[in-house]
Every structure is written in structure tokens, then in C-alpha cells.
Write a protein that holds these residues in place. Structure first.
Motif, PDB file in Angstrom:
ATOM      1  N   HIS A 122     -13.309 -11.772  -0.527  1.00 26.81           N
ATOM      2  CA  HIS A 122     -11.934 -12.190  -0.810  1.00 26.81           C
ATOM      3  C   HIS A 122     -11.907 -13.421  -1.706  1.00 26.81           C
ATOM      4  O   HIS A 122     -11.078 -13.524  -2.613  1.00 26.81           O
TER       5      HIS A 122
ATOM      6  N   GLU B  94      -2.960   5.247   3.459  1.00 24.57           N
ATOM      7  CA  GLU B  94      -2.502   5.009   4.829  1.00 24.57           C
ATOM      8  C   GLU B  94      -3.114   6.002   5.804  1.00 24.57           C
ATOM      9  O   GLU B  94      -3.583   5.616   6.868  1.00 24.57           O
ATOM     10  N   ASN B  97      -6.624   5.243   6.552  1.00 22.56           N
ATOM     11  CA  ASN B  97      -6.862   3.894   7.071  1.00 22.56           C
ATOM     12  C   ASN B  97      -7.714   3.062   6.099  1.00 22.56           C
ATOM     13  O   ASN B  97      -8.642   2.377   6.507  1.00 22.56           O
ATOM     14  N   PHE B  98      -7.374   3.171   4.830  1.00 16.98           N
ATOM     15  CA  PHE B  98      -7.994   2.345   3.791  1.00 16.98           C
ATOM     16  C   PHE B  98      -9.508   2.518   3.699  1.00 16.98           C
ATOM     17  O   PHE B  98     -10.248   1.534   3.657  1.00 16.98           O
ATOM     18  N   GLN B 165      -8.316  -2.897  -5.186  1.00 16.03           N
ATOM     19  CA  GLN B 165      -7.716  -4.064  -4.542  1.00 16.03           C
ATOM     20  C   GLN B 165      -7.143  -3.695  -3.181  1.00 16.03           C
ATOM     21  O   GLN B 165      -7.276  -4.444  -2.212  1.00 16.03           O
ATOM     22  N   GLY B 166      -6.534  -2.535  -3.109  1.00 16.35           N
ATOM     23  CA  GLY B 166      -5.980  -2.084  -1.844  1.00 16.35           C
ATOM     24  C   GLY B 166      -7.068  -1.864  -0.809  1.00 16.35           C
ATOM     25  O   GLY B 166      -6.891  -2.192   0.371  1.00 16.35           O
ATOM     26  N   GLN B 169      -8.358  -5.370   0.289  1.00 21.90           N
ATOM     27  CA  GLN B 169      -7.385  -6.103   1.103  1.00 21.90           C
ATOM     28  C   GLN B 169      -6.864  -5.294   2.282  1.00 21.90           C
ATOM     29  O   GLN B 169      -6.091  -5.796   3.096  1.00 21.90           O
ATOM     30  N   ARG B 170      -7.250  -4.031   2.356  1.00 19.69           N
ATOM     31  CA  ARG B 170      -6.714  -3.153   3.396  1.00 19.69           C
ATOM     32  C   ARG B 170      -5.190  -3.207   3.384  1.00 19.69           C
ATOM     33  O   ARG B 170      -4.544  -3.466   4.422  1.00 19.69           O
ATOM     34  N   SER B 171      -4.636  -2.991   2.213  1.00 19.10           N
ATOM     35  CA  SER B 171      -3.186  -3.107   2.086  1.00 19.10           C
ATOM     36  C   SER B 171      -2.679  -2.158   1.013  1.00 19.10           C
ATOM     37  O   SER B 171      -3.368  -1.869   0.036  1.00 19.10           O
ATOM     38  N   VAL B 172      -1.459  -1.679   1.189  1.00 15.45           N
ATOM     39  CA  VAL B 172      -0.854  -0.807   0.181  1.00 15.45           C
ATOM     40  C   VAL B 172      -0.172  -1.616  -0.915  1.00 15.45           C
ATOM     41  O   VAL B 172       0.262  -1.069  -1.927  1.00 15.45           O
ATOM     42  N   LYS B 173      -0.095  -2.924  -0.708  1.00 14.24           N
ATOM     43  CA  LYS B 173       0.680  -3.747  -1.615  1.00 14.24           C
ATOM     44  C   LYS B 173       0.216  -3.658  -3.080  1.00 14.24           C
ATOM     45  O   LYS B 173       1.050  -3.445  -3.969  1.00 14.24           O
ATOM     46  N   GLU B 176       1.484  -0.474  -4.498  1.00 16.25           N
ATOM     47  CA  GLU B 176       2.948  -0.447  -4.627  1.00 16.25           C
ATOM     48  C   GLU B 176       3.401  -1.284  -5.823  1.00 16.25           C
ATOM     49  O   GLU B 176       4.271  -0.878  -6.589  1.00 16.25           O
TER      50      GLU B 176
END
Lengths: 189, 189
Positions: A122, B94, B97-98, B165-166, B169-173, B176
Motif C-alpha cells: 500500500h 464482488e 471477493n476480490f 488497484q481494486g 485495495q480490496r475495493s470496487v472504488k 467505479e
DNA sequence: ACCAACATATACAGACTTGTCTGTTTTAAA
DNA sequence: TTTAAAACAGACAAGTCTGTATATGTTGGT
């Protein structure tokens, strides 16, 4: 005075091998053999292989960042340093023979990464983001907050995407093409 | 009539585990145990673990592509299907689960990939590229060749960069946000 | 000169790995 | 019912891995 202490030899050998071959593909025995040290000496300095991994990531991150700073040291802040980021990566792609980014490789190689290693990954990404954002702010002093963020993310995505394509294709072309696109993009700012 | 043949159980179990845990972290013994088959049966159908890997990549590639086609089946060709590509990936981020893209993971996990596996990775990337290019041509019928290529590469880089990046970061942001940027980008065409 | 700290080599434990082999049992078709 | 293919269970080979233990050697500081 010794040429190099045992601990330093362990670290530099481990960094080399972890990057060249991958973490899992590198055994403790290979490290001690190429470092020219005894196994007991390794475990006197590091409690486990995982501790070596954390050290590897920390050192590699600092080295990468230091290298970027030196590479762009004589460039003008703003557009030139921003392009320097891409040129720096291009250079590393060639010198490393397309081994890819150390942090992304580790993130994919070890899905269950320990906390400290995750933090290093990170931190690496955040460092890139900050570098890009700083240059963008120099280019356009009055960047609206939302747009700055948007542009930073976009450039980071292009940078990482091109790095990934270059790794897969073992070619500098995706990065070179992306460099041109980025030059056009920031020309309008 | 059997519920499922032994070979099918082997393949589906291997695909599951290779994707969930990674190739190296999945042992033959775990596969036969969870598939509920004997070790001899596995080696009657596949000569080696590596053969299973190739089968995994082939099937996953076909499944991914099929899923994309179904996901975008009712969308209008052009802008809508292009956005569908990003929405499809968002959904998979999703539901999985990334876990990231199977092909990129393999490419990073195994630096010395065999020829067939490498071909599958390339085919996957090429499939994405073709999909994007097709939609761009629908959007703007008279796309100059060079610009079409440039735009395709850029969208692919954004797509892959956001996926990366997703994953990290384990994120959908990131995906999106990238979706929004892409929508703006193609709005001007 | 001595002592403590550090390196050395090497053997070992214990747990894993892929792949082979033997022999039994089930299944399906002729 | 016979026959042949296929799946079964499970031991085994041969090698890998990380980490520990033992016993010997070297070296620098006081």
C-alpha cells in the motif's frame, strides 16, 4: 574490515532472488548458498523466511522511490517530472528484463499476505499517487480537488495498466504508447 | 446415471481451488480429496499437474468470455456495451471477493509459464482488446486507424489498472471511479 | 591471552510435494 | 453372465521445503 557483513549479504541476496525468481520459488538453502553463509547465521538474523520477505519489501520500496527521485532530480517539476515517471519505469522494464513490479508480483503470488507486507504494498502505491498528484499541482496550481483526484487516479491506472501489459507481452511498447497518450493528456491542462 | 463424471469433478474442483488459493498453494492431494476421487483416477485423465493448469486456463477463459457476452447481451452495441465491460468486472470483483483476474494472477505466480498457458493469457488479453475495439468502431464508424488503436489501448490500460488497484485495495472504488472517467471519455466521441 | 560473540559445516526432524504402483471394487455393455 | 474399462483406496518413492540442533572454528575487544 570485512567486505560485507553476513546480514547485508543475506539481505541483498534474498532481494535479488526474491525479485528474479519469486518468493515461493526461492528456498532458504539457495539464499544461504549464494550469500555464502551458514543456515544458522541466517536464522540468527531473521526468525523466519517471512521476516526476510518483509525486509525485502521495505528495502525494495525505498530503493524504488530513491531511484525515481534520482532519475527525475534534474527535471523540472510538473510535466517533465511526470513524464519522467514513465521514463523511469521504461528504463527499469528493460534493465530488469520485464520482471514486473515487485509489489504487484508479491500481491498476486501470496494471496494471504501478512500485515506488514500488505502495508508495504500500500505504501508503494500511495507513493506513486503522491508523486503524480504533486506534479499535477505544479502543472495546474488551481486544480479543483475532485478533478485533481480524478486525474491522479487516471494517470495511476494508465501507468499500472501499461506496466501490466508490458509485463505480459515482455515489451516496452505498451508503456511507450501510454507515455505518448499521457503527454497529450497533460498538454491540455 | 451419475451426478457427474470423475473427470468433470476433477476439472471443476481444480478450477475452483486454483482460483481461490492459487496454483502453487493447491496440492494434488487437496484436489482429489475435495473432488472425491482417487489419485490414480486423476493421473488417468491428466498426465501432470501442469496439464490441469492448462485446462484450468482454457476453461476459465471461455467461461469469462461467455459471461461477458451474456452480461452485455441485451445492451446496445457501442457505448452501452463498452460500459458493460466495466460493470461486468465490477460484478465479478464482488462475487469473487476480490481475487483478481485469473490470468494476471497466474502470469505473476509462475514467471516461467509453459507455452500453452502463455498462449491462454495472451488470448484472454486479445479478447478484451477486440471487444473494446468493436464497441469503439460502433460508436465512431469513421475512426482513424491510429486513433482507434490508441483509444483501445488506453481503455484497456484503464480497465486493467483499475482492476489491479481494486485487487490491491480490496475495493470496487477504483473501478467505479474509472467507469465514470471512461463514460466522460467516450461521451466526446 | 582470554572470553564472548559470531560464523561455520553439517546432520537432522518433520512436514510437505508430485507422481507411481498394487490390488480391489464398481459399473456398463455384449 | 461374462468381460473389459474405469474408479476406488491407500501405500510408497523420491524429492522438496523450513527450521532446529550440534559441534567446531574464527575474530575482535579488553
Amino acid at each position: 574490515m570485512k567486505e560485507q557483513g553476513a546480514k547485508e549479504r543475506i539481505i541483498s541476496t534474498a532481494c535479488d532472488l526474491f525479485y528474479k525468481q519469486g518468493y515461493q520459488a526461492t528456498g532458504i538453502n539457495q539464499i544461504i548458498e549464494e550469500a555464502g553463509i551458514a543456515k544458522a547465521s541466517l536464522y540468527q538474523h531473521f526468525p523466519s523466511k517471512e521476516a526476510l520477505l518483509n525486509e525485502y519489501l521495505l528495502i525494495t520500496r525505498l530503493n524504488n522511490y530513491e531511484h525515481l527521485l534520482q532519475f527525475t532530480a534534474k527535471m523540472h517539476p510538473g510535466k517533465q517530472k511526470l513524464m519522467g515517471l514513465f521514463e523511469c519505469r521504461l528504463e527499469r522494464m528493460e534493465t530488469s528484463n520485464f520482471k514486473g513490479c515487485a509489489f504487484i508480483r508479491i500481491a498476486y503470488e501470496l494471496p494471504g499476505l501478512n500485515q506488514e507486507a500488505t502495508a508495504q504494498v500500500h505504501a508503494h502505491t500511495q507513493g506513486l499517487k503522491t508523486f503524480i498528484e504533486e506534479q499535477l499541482l505544479v502543472i495546474k496550481h488551481s486544480f479543483p480537488k475532485g478533478e485533481l483526484r480524478e486525474m491522479t487516479d487516471m494517470l495511476l491506472n494508465l501507468y499500472e495498466g501499461a506496466g501490466l501489459q508490458g509485463y505480459i507481452q515482455r515489451s516496452v511498447k505498451p508503456m511507450e504508447d501510454t507515455k505518448k497518450v499521457v503527454r497529450k493528456l497533460i498538454a491540455t491542462l
